[in-house]
Design a protein around this motif. Structure first.
Motif, mmCIF file in Angstrom:
data_model
loop_
_atom_site.group_PDB
_atom_site.id
_atom_site.type_symbol
_atom_site.label_atom_id
_atom_site.label_comp_id
_atom_site.label_asym_id
_atom_site.label_seq_id
_atom_site.Cartn_x
_atom_site.Cartn_y
_atom_site.Cartn_z
ATOM 1 N N LEU A 181 0.875 -1.212 -0.175
ATOM 2 C CA LEU A 181 -0.085 0.051 0.015
ATOM 3 C C LEU A 181 0.800 1.262 -0.040
ATOM 4 O O LEU A 181 0.525 2.216 -0.608
ATOM 5 C CB LEU A 181 -1.042 -0.183 1.072
ATOM 6 N N VAL A 182 1.837 1.192 0.670
ATOM 7 C CA VAL A 182 2.890 2.598 0.774
ATOM 8 C C VAL A 182 3.576 2.699 -0.470
ATOM 9 O O VAL A 182 4.015 3.716 -0.563
ATOM 10 C CB VAL A 182 3.758 2.196 1.939
ATOM 11 N N GLN A 183 3.565 1.523 -1.466
ATOM 12 C CA GLN A 183 4.112 1.908 -2.748
ATOM 13 C C GLN A 183 3.210 2.496 -3.755
ATOM 14 O O GLN A 183 3.604 2.981 -4.771
ATOM 15 C CB GLN A 183 4.638 0.650 -3.441
ATOM 16 N N VAL A 184 1.772 2.673 -3.589
ATOM 17 C CA VAL A 184 0.905 3.244 -4.367
ATOM 18 C C VAL A 184 0.064 4.349 -3.778
ATOM 19 O O VAL A 184 -1.082 4.635 -4.417
ATOM 20 C CB VAL A 184 0.011 2.085 -4.769
ATOM 21 N N ALA A 185 0.386 4.708 -2.532
ATOM 22 C CA ALA A 185 -0.119 5.935 -2.064
ATOM 23 C C ALA A 185 0.323 6.976 -1.400
ATOM 24 O O ALA A 185 1.717 6.739 -1.264
ATOM 25 C CB ALA A 185 -1.573 5.382 -0.939
ATOM 26 N N THR A 186 0.027 8.084 -1.209
ATOM 27 C CA THR A 186 0.819 9.159 -0.474
ATOM 28 C C THR A 186 -0.119 9.353 0.853
ATOM 29 O O THR A 186 -1.128 8.868 1.142
ATOM 30 C CB THR A 186 0.545 10.337 -1.396
ATOM 31 N N PRO A 187 0.574 10.167 1.928
ATOM 32 C CA PRO A 187 -0.196 10.349 3.099
ATOM 33 C C PRO A 187 -1.545 10.935 2.913
ATOM 34 O O PRO A 187 -2.489 10.666 3.622
ATOM 35 C CB PRO A 187 0.887 11.476 3.822
ATOM 36 N N LYS A 188 -1.547 11.881 1.924
ATOM 37 C CA LYS A 188 -2.775 12.523 1.745
ATOM 38 C C LYS A 188 -4.082 11.742 1.189
ATOM 39 O O LYS A 188 -5.322 11.921 1.165
ATOM 40 C CB LYS A 188 -2.954 13.723 0.975
ATOM 41 N N ARG A 189 -3.496 10.650 0.670
ATOM 42 C CA ARG A 189 -4.518 9.489 -0.256
ATOM 43 C C ARG A 189 -4.667 8.331 0.236
ATOM 44 O O ARG A 189 -5.227 7.560 -0.254
ATOM 45 C CB ARG A 189 -4.321 9.657 -1.669
ATOM 46 N N VAL A 190 -3.994 8.010 1.231
ATOM 47 C CA VAL A 190 -3.819 6.290 1.490
ATOM 48 C C VAL A 190 -5.219 6.029 2.137
ATOM 49 O O VAL A 190 -5.539 4.658 1.900
ATOM 50 C CB VAL A 190 -2.800 6.399 2.869
ATOM 51 N N GLY A 191 -6.077 6.642 2.729
ATOM 52 C CA GLY A 191 -7.427 6.237 2.957
ATOM 53 C C GLY A 191 -8.133 6.140 1.891
ATOM 54 O O GLY A 191 -8.915 5.223 1.748
ATOM 55 N N ASP A 346 -11.790 8.609 5.841
ATOM 56 C CA ASP A 346 -10.612 8.397 6.176
ATOM 57 C C ASP A 346 -9.603 9.602 6.307
ATOM 58 O O ASP A 346 -8.849 9.991 7.391
ATOM 59 C CB ASP A 346 -10.212 7.089 6.001
ATOM 60 N N ASP A 347 -9.375 9.898 5.136
ATOM 61 C CA ASP A 347 -8.411 11.233 4.788
ATOM 62 C C ASP A 347 -8.894 12.313 5.658
ATOM 63 O O ASP A 347 -7.918 13.102 5.921
ATOM 64 C CB ASP A 347 -8.272 11.277 3.336
ATOM 65 N N ARG A 348 -10.328 12.528 5.735
ATOM 66 C CA ARG A 348 -10.523 13.997 6.197
ATOM 67 C C ARG A 348 -10.754 13.945 7.711
ATOM 68 O O ARG A 348 -10.245 14.744 8.573
ATOM 69 C CB ARG A 348 -12.032 14.171 5.931
ATOM 70 N N PHE A 349 -11.004 12.905 8.435
ATOM 71 C CA PHE A 349 -11.236 12.843 9.662
ATOM 72 C C PHE A 349 -10.223 11.691 10.650
ATOM 73 O O PHE A 349 -10.387 11.783 11.866
ATOM 74 C CB PHE A 349 -12.658 12.276 10.159
ATOM 75 N N GLY A 350 -9.561 10.951 9.709
ATOM 76 C CA GLY A 350 -8.628 10.036 10.421
ATOM 77 C C GLY A 350 -9.217 8.618 10.554
ATOM 78 O O GLY A 350 -10.366 8.344 10.777
ATOM 79 N N ALA A 351 -8.221 7.793 10.492
ATOM 80 C CA ALA A 351 -8.802 6.172 10.334
ATOM 81 C C ALA A 351 -9.272 5.787 11.671
ATOM 82 O O ALA A 351 -10.338 5.039 11.885
ATOM 83 C CB ALA A 351 -7.584 5.419 10.002
ATOM 84 N N ARG A 352 -8.874 6.300 12.885
ATOM 85 C CA ARG A 352 -9.155 5.778 14.222
ATOM 86 C C ARG A 352 -10.752 6.212 14.340
ATOM 87 O O ARG A 352 -11.476 5.259 14.851
ATOM 88 C CB ARG A 352 -8.357 6.607 15.076
ATOM 89 N N MET A 353 -11.268 7.223 14.000
ATOM 90 C CA MET A 353 -12.832 7.646 14.185
ATOM 91 C C MET A 353 -13.381 6.811 13.220
ATOM 92 O O MET A 353 -14.546 6.410 13.567
ATOM 93 C CB MET A 353 -12.879 9.205 13.657
ATOM 94 N N VAL A 354 -12.991 6.402 12.212
ATOM 95 C CA VAL A 354 -13.856 5.637 11.049
ATOM 96 C C VAL A 354 -14.099 4.174 11.560
ATOM 97 O O VAL A 354 -14.826 3.620 11.694
ATOM 98 C CB VAL A 354 -13.082 5.462 9.663
#
Length: 469
Positions: A181-191, A346-354
């Motif tokens: 996953l880290v090879q196909v995503a950036t921090p802003k779009r990982v979710g 996920d990208d807006r509010f964070g994975a923990r909240m989801v």
């Protein structure tokens, strides 16, 4: 601007004076922050979920295990001839469901033992794709082998053994797939990317289930369906599906470089290194450590939903074969859409909240199914589908959360630990499922066992601290 390479791991003494490595602070996603990821690479990665989902949706959840392996086809003929509401027949069916639960428990133990060390070796050698290819091929062979599970009680053990083996291969493959996953995503779009993969998987499951419904509607175009042949052909079809769609990830997604520390050790020595690395997680990546523990519990509850959901529909709520298939299609559609949408949250509010919202929804829906089971099929149609809205988002957000906190070059090992901690606790859902059924003598009591696991995971997740943004 090219990102700086991750700092090599260093060692610091622990209380006993032994050297404990300090993990690099940079994550694999941070190394991708300034890069543009080609869309073809993203879609090629996500398509692997599409390719392998029929094993989960068609074989493990809605068709092969629920309608075939835990059906009257594997009962003694005298017992199978009894009315469906006869207590003796109901207990015999419950015993089959319990046997399936024990087989999945054994597979969980194997995954717990193998996943992190195999992931560690893949990281060290820079061979994630090779391990992914090997495990994917083994999964496909397992699906083909299900063709030999004939409708006879003597073949039940073979059937559950192959299901358990397929679960092991699927999880080992998933370790390396998730690490990529880290090879196909950036921090802003990982979710969003993680949600895309899970969402495509569910949609692939829908199409596979629709094909099963079409074949059933046309009576398999005259093909004999005795001796469980229809279900055995379905298993082969799932294997062919995986062959057709899994290949792009091996062509268009590049291999990851070897881990910065590059430590290559023997297989059994790997467990010593693993123990040392877990201590390092505790010292320098504590959010990752606590998340692994919390997710271990609630993901086992999610696995229980997949493994036993259709069994509950067919056995406890007396769904017909067609109703189970239609429910499976609707469930996958809802799960696919909700997972893709949840990726944006996920990208807006964070994975923990989801994750917390999804777990809360699962607990409420599961308890409603349990306490209102006397309401019959309508209850399961409504709240079973509501439950499906939350499964995918919890899975996708868990993957993106871990990708955000994993040190660069350690993805396969950490996702291996992710699998191990999940499978180390994987005895919980099957054990409580089998135990509640055995004690109470009715399949619907297994629902309560799964819900209890989800509640425990929700409570543990409340104590997981969110790492820096």
């Amino acid at each position: 601007m090219t990102p700086e390479p991750p700092a090599p791991s260093t060692a610091s003494p622990d209380a006993a004076g032994a050297a404990v490595p300090t993990l690099p602070s940079v994550t694999g996603l941070e190394l991708q922050a300034d890069r543009v990821i080609p869309k073809r690479r993203v879609w090629s990665w996500a398509l692997w979920d599409w390719a392998t989902q029929p094993f989960n949706s068609v074989i493990l959840t809605f068709v092969f295990t629920a309608l075939y392996l835990t059906s009257g086809a594997f009962l003694d003929p005298a017992v199978a001839a009894l009315p469906e509401d006869d207590p003796v027949r109901e207990q015999a069916i419950a015993d089959l469901a319990s046997g399936l639960g024990w087989a999945i428990t054994i597979s969980g133990v194997l995954i717990a033992l193998l996943a992190p060390v195999l992931g560690q070796r893949a990281d060290a050698a820079g061979r994630r794709k090779l391990w992914l290819a090997g495990a994917t091929l083994a999964l496909i062979i397992t699906m083909f082998a299900l063709f030999f599970v004939r409708a006879d009680p003597t073949f039940f053990v073979l059937g559950v053994a192959l299901i358990a083996a397929g679960t092991v291969f699927s999880e080992i493959a998933g370790v390396n797939y998730n690490a990529m996953l880290v090879q196909v995503a950036t921090p802003k779009r990982v979710g969003k990317v993680s949600g895309l993969g899970w969402g495509l998987g569910y949609i692939g499951g829908i199409i596979a289930l629709v094909l099963v419904v079409v074949a059933t509607t046309f009576d398999w175009w005259g093909m004999p369906t005795d001796d469980g042949l229809a279900y055995r052909v379905i298993a082969v079809g799932c294997g062919i599906w995986a062959l057709l769609f899994a290949w792009p990830i091996f062509v268009f997604v590049p291999e990851a470089p070897p881990a910065p520390r590059g430590e290559k050790v023997g297989f059994f020595r790997g467990y010593v290194v693993l123990a040392r690395d877990i201590r390092a997680l505790w010292r320098s990546a504590r959010p990752t450590f606590w998340f692994l523990l919390a997710s271990a519990v609630y993901r086992d509850g999610l696995a229980g939903v997949f493994a036993f959901g259709a069994v509950i529909a067919a056995v406890a709520f007396h769904f017909t074969s067609d109703e189970v298939l239609i429910f499976g299609i609707a469930a996958n559609l809802l799960a696919g859409v909700s997972t893709i949408v949840a990726g944006r949250f996920d990208d807006r509010f964070g994975a923990r909240m989801v994750i917390l919202v999804a777990l809360g929804g699962l607990v409420v829906s599961g308890l409603t199914v349990f306490f209102l089971h006397d309401g019959g099929k309508t209850v399961f149609w409504i709240f079973g589908l509501v439950l499906c809205l939350f499964v995918g988002p919890a899975q996708a957000a868990s993957r993106s959360f871990l990708a955000r906190v994993t040190p660069a070059g350690r993805e396969s090992e950490i996702f291996g630990l992710y699998a191990t901690t999940g499978r180390a606790a994987s005895f919980l859902s099957p054990l409580l499922w089998a135990s509640f059924i055995a004690i109470m003598g009715a399949t619907y009591w297994g629902v309560l066992g799964i819900v209890l696991v989800l509640v425990a995971g929700f409570v543990m997740m409340l104590f997981v601290k969110v790492p820096r943004d």
